[in-house]
Design a protein around this motif. Sequence first.
Motif, PDB file in Angstrom:
ATOM      1  N   GLY A  93       0.793  -1.224   0.000  1.00  0.00           N
ATOM      2  CA  GLY A  93       0.000   0.000   0.000  1.00  0.00           C
ATOM      3  C   GLY A  93       0.821   1.269   0.000  1.00  0.00           C
ATOM      4  O   GLY A  93       0.255   2.355   0.004  1.00  0.00           O
ATOM      5  N   THR A  94       2.146   1.161  -0.012  1.00  0.00           N
ATOM      6  CA  THR A  94       2.958   2.375   0.011  1.00  0.00           C
ATOM      7  C   THR A  94       3.318   2.831  -1.396  1.00  0.00           C
ATOM      8  O   THR A  94       3.846   3.920  -1.570  1.00  0.00           O
ATOM      9  CB  THR A  94       4.253   2.150   0.807  1.00  0.00           C
ATOM     10  N   GLY A  95       3.062   1.973  -2.391  1.00  0.00           N
ATOM     11  CA  GLY A  95       3.359   2.353  -3.769  1.00  0.00           C
ATOM     12  C   GLY A  95       4.820   2.585  -4.032  1.00  0.00           C
ATOM     13  O   GLY A  95       5.202   3.348  -4.908  1.00  0.00           O
ATOM     14  N   GLY A  96       5.663   1.949  -3.243  1.00  0.00           N
ATOM     15  CA  GLY A  96       7.085   2.249  -3.335  1.00  0.00           C
ATOM     16  C   GLY A  96       7.826   1.449  -4.368  1.00  0.00           C
ATOM     17  O   GLY A  96       7.272   0.603  -5.056  1.00  0.00           O
ATOM     18  N   GLU A  97       9.085   1.702  -4.415  1.00  0.00           N
ATOM     19  CA  GLU A  97       9.991   1.110  -5.389  1.00  0.00           C
ATOM     20  C   GLU A  97      10.219  -0.360  -5.096  1.00  0.00           C
ATOM     21  O   GLU A  97      10.302  -0.778  -3.936  1.00  0.00           O
ATOM     22  CB  GLU A  97      11.318   1.864  -5.284  1.00  0.00           C
ATOM     23  N   GLY A 148      -8.107   1.838 -11.585  1.00  0.00           N
ATOM     24  CA  GLY A 148      -8.114   2.821 -10.508  1.00  0.00           C
ATOM     25  C   GLY A 148      -7.192   3.974 -10.828  1.00  0.00           C
ATOM     26  O   GLY A 148      -7.122   4.436 -11.966  1.00  0.00           O
ATOM     27  N   TYR A 149      -6.433   4.417  -9.831  1.00  0.00           N
ATOM     28  CA  TYR A 149      -5.491   5.525 -10.000  1.00  0.00           C
ATOM     29  C   TYR A 149      -4.084   5.012  -9.747  1.00  0.00           C
ATOM     30  O   TYR A 149      -3.630   4.984  -8.609  1.00  0.00           O
ATOM     31  CB  TYR A 149      -5.854   6.664  -9.040  1.00  0.00           C
ATOM     32  N   PRO A 150      -3.414   4.612 -10.813  1.00  0.00           N
ATOM     33  CA  PRO A 150      -2.120   3.953 -10.608  1.00  0.00           C
ATOM     34  C   PRO A 150      -0.986   4.929 -10.313  1.00  0.00           C
ATOM     35  O   PRO A 150      -1.078   6.120 -10.614  1.00  0.00           O
ATOM     36  CB  PRO A 150      -1.872   3.272 -11.962  1.00  0.00           C
ATOM     37  N   SER A 151       0.064   4.401  -9.727  1.00  0.00           N
ATOM     38  CA  SER A 151       1.365   5.055  -9.758  1.00  0.00           C
ATOM     39  C   SER A 151       2.092   4.526 -10.986  1.00  0.00           C
ATOM     40  O   SER A 151       1.907   3.374 -11.374  1.00  0.00           O
ATOM     41  CB  SER A 151       2.170   4.717  -8.494  1.00  0.00           C
ATOM     42  N   LEU A 152       2.908   5.376 -11.589  1.00  0.00           N
ATOM     43  CA  LEU A 152       3.594   5.009 -12.837  1.00  0.00           C
ATOM     44  C   LEU A 152       5.106   5.069 -12.647  1.00  0.00           C
ATOM     45  O   LEU A 152       5.616   5.932 -11.916  1.00  0.00           O
ATOM     46  CB  LEU A 152       3.164   5.955 -13.966  1.00  0.00           C
ATOM     47  N   THR A 172       3.307   9.609  -8.961  1.00  0.00           N
ATOM     48  CA  THR A 172       2.229   8.946  -8.229  1.00  0.00           C
ATOM     49  C   THR A 172       0.855   9.558  -8.464  1.00  0.00           C
ATOM     50  O   THR A 172      -0.152   8.968  -8.070  1.00  0.00           O
ATOM     51  CB  THR A 172       2.515   8.941  -6.717  1.00  0.00           C
ATOM     52  N   LYS A 173       0.793  10.727  -9.102  1.00  0.00           N
ATOM     53  CA  LYS A 173      -0.533  11.284  -9.391  1.00  0.00           C
ATOM     54  C   LYS A 173      -0.481  12.125 -10.658  1.00  0.00           C
ATOM     55  O   LYS A 173       0.594  12.498 -11.141  1.00  0.00           O
ATOM     56  CB  LYS A 173      -1.041  12.114  -8.217  1.00  0.00           C
ATOM     57  N   ALA A 174      -1.644  12.423 -11.170  1.00  0.00           N
ATOM     58  CA  ALA A 174      -1.759  13.148 -12.435  1.00  0.00           C
ATOM     59  C   ALA A 174      -0.992  14.467 -12.393  1.00  0.00           C
ATOM     60  O   ALA A 174      -1.005  15.174 -11.385  1.00  0.00           O
ATOM     61  CB  ALA A 174      -3.226  13.394 -12.753  1.00  0.00           C
ATOM     62  N   ASP A 175      -0.304  14.740 -13.510  1.00  0.00           N
ATOM     63  CA  ASP A 175       0.493  15.954 -13.731  1.00  0.00           C
ATOM     64  C   ASP A 175       1.819  15.960 -12.991  1.00  0.00           C
ATOM     65  O   ASP A 175       2.619  16.878 -13.168  1.00  0.00           O
ATOM     66  CB  ASP A 175      -0.290  17.233 -13.382  1.00  0.00           C
ATOM     67  N   ASP A 176       2.090  14.933 -12.185  1.00  0.00           N
ATOM     68  CA  ASP A 176       3.415  14.818 -11.572  1.00  0.00           C
ATOM     69  C   ASP A 176       4.440  14.571 -12.654  1.00  0.00           C
ATOM     70  O   ASP A 176       4.179  13.849 -13.619  1.00  0.00           O
ATOM     71  CB  ASP A 176       3.450  13.609 -10.611  1.00  0.00           C
ATOM     72  N   LEU A 226      -1.123  -0.264  -8.632  1.00  0.00           N
ATOM     73  CA  LEU A 226      -2.227   0.344  -7.901  1.00  0.00           C
ATOM     74  C   LEU A 226      -1.916   0.172  -6.427  1.00  0.00           C
ATOM     75  O   LEU A 226      -1.636  -0.933  -5.978  1.00  0.00           O
ATOM     76  CB  LEU A 226      -3.545  -0.336  -8.270  1.00  0.00           C
ATOM     77  N   ILE A 227      -1.905   1.260  -5.675  1.00  0.00           N
ATOM     78  CA  ILE A 227      -1.396   1.169  -4.316  1.00  0.00           C
ATOM     79  C   ILE A 227      -2.417   0.630  -3.328  1.00  0.00           C
ATOM     80  O   ILE A 227      -2.103   0.408  -2.180  1.00  0.00           O
ATOM     81  CB  ILE A 227      -0.856   2.523  -3.809  1.00  0.00           C
TER      82      ILE A 227
END
Lengths: 114, 113
Positions: free
Chosen positions: A98-102, B29-33, B51-55, B94-95
Amino acid sequence: DTAVSQTPKYLVTQMGNDKSIKCEQNLGHDTMYWYKQDSKKFLKIMFSYNNKELIINETVPNRFSPKSPDKAHLNLHINSLELGDSAVYFCASSRPLGTGGELFFGEGSRLTVL
Amino acid sequence: GNSVTQMEGPVTLSEEAFLTINCTYTATGYPSLFWYVQYPGEGLQLLLKATKADDKGSNKGFEATYRKETTSFHLEKGSVQVSDSAVYFCALTLIQGAQKLVFGQGTRLTINP
């Protein structure tokens, strides 16, 4: 000091044999993974463990059995090897869910089944 | 489902050329890329992320901007070097819940001196 280390780096074996690949991480991460990279470089997740508990199992044949004796180790055992198992297998680790980390990857273990 | 599509490779450029590697995604959903890089004989390592849009993620002269409206995360570098030769992977995660990186097919980049 290598953060994620895998052994062996190369493995050549005959069809039908059983083999294991070991992975260790010294990053203190809770989550570990196995990925398979085929000959076209396509990477696909196989398994993920969080604190020794299996959390992802991606339609992998049950000839593949991961084992996590503790949260720093995740080994992959493969029974009755087939030609199609030839690939590079990557171990990885990351911070908690859930941290979305590397993800931190090992150097890979190239398995060739003859 | 969630998926990532990258520009087909291989890509060959001369040193100091401008680089773009296209990446588009589909996610529920809203992914991190992410962009990961794999140098010859090595494992993957993180190059940059958003991690979010426009980053905008940036590292080592590479940049990528998270474009929600076009569902894209194209990798760019203004002046490539021979040492940039590698395979580049676009990925999403997806976090929520179990963290699972979904990779694109990879793009092999070769830079000639």
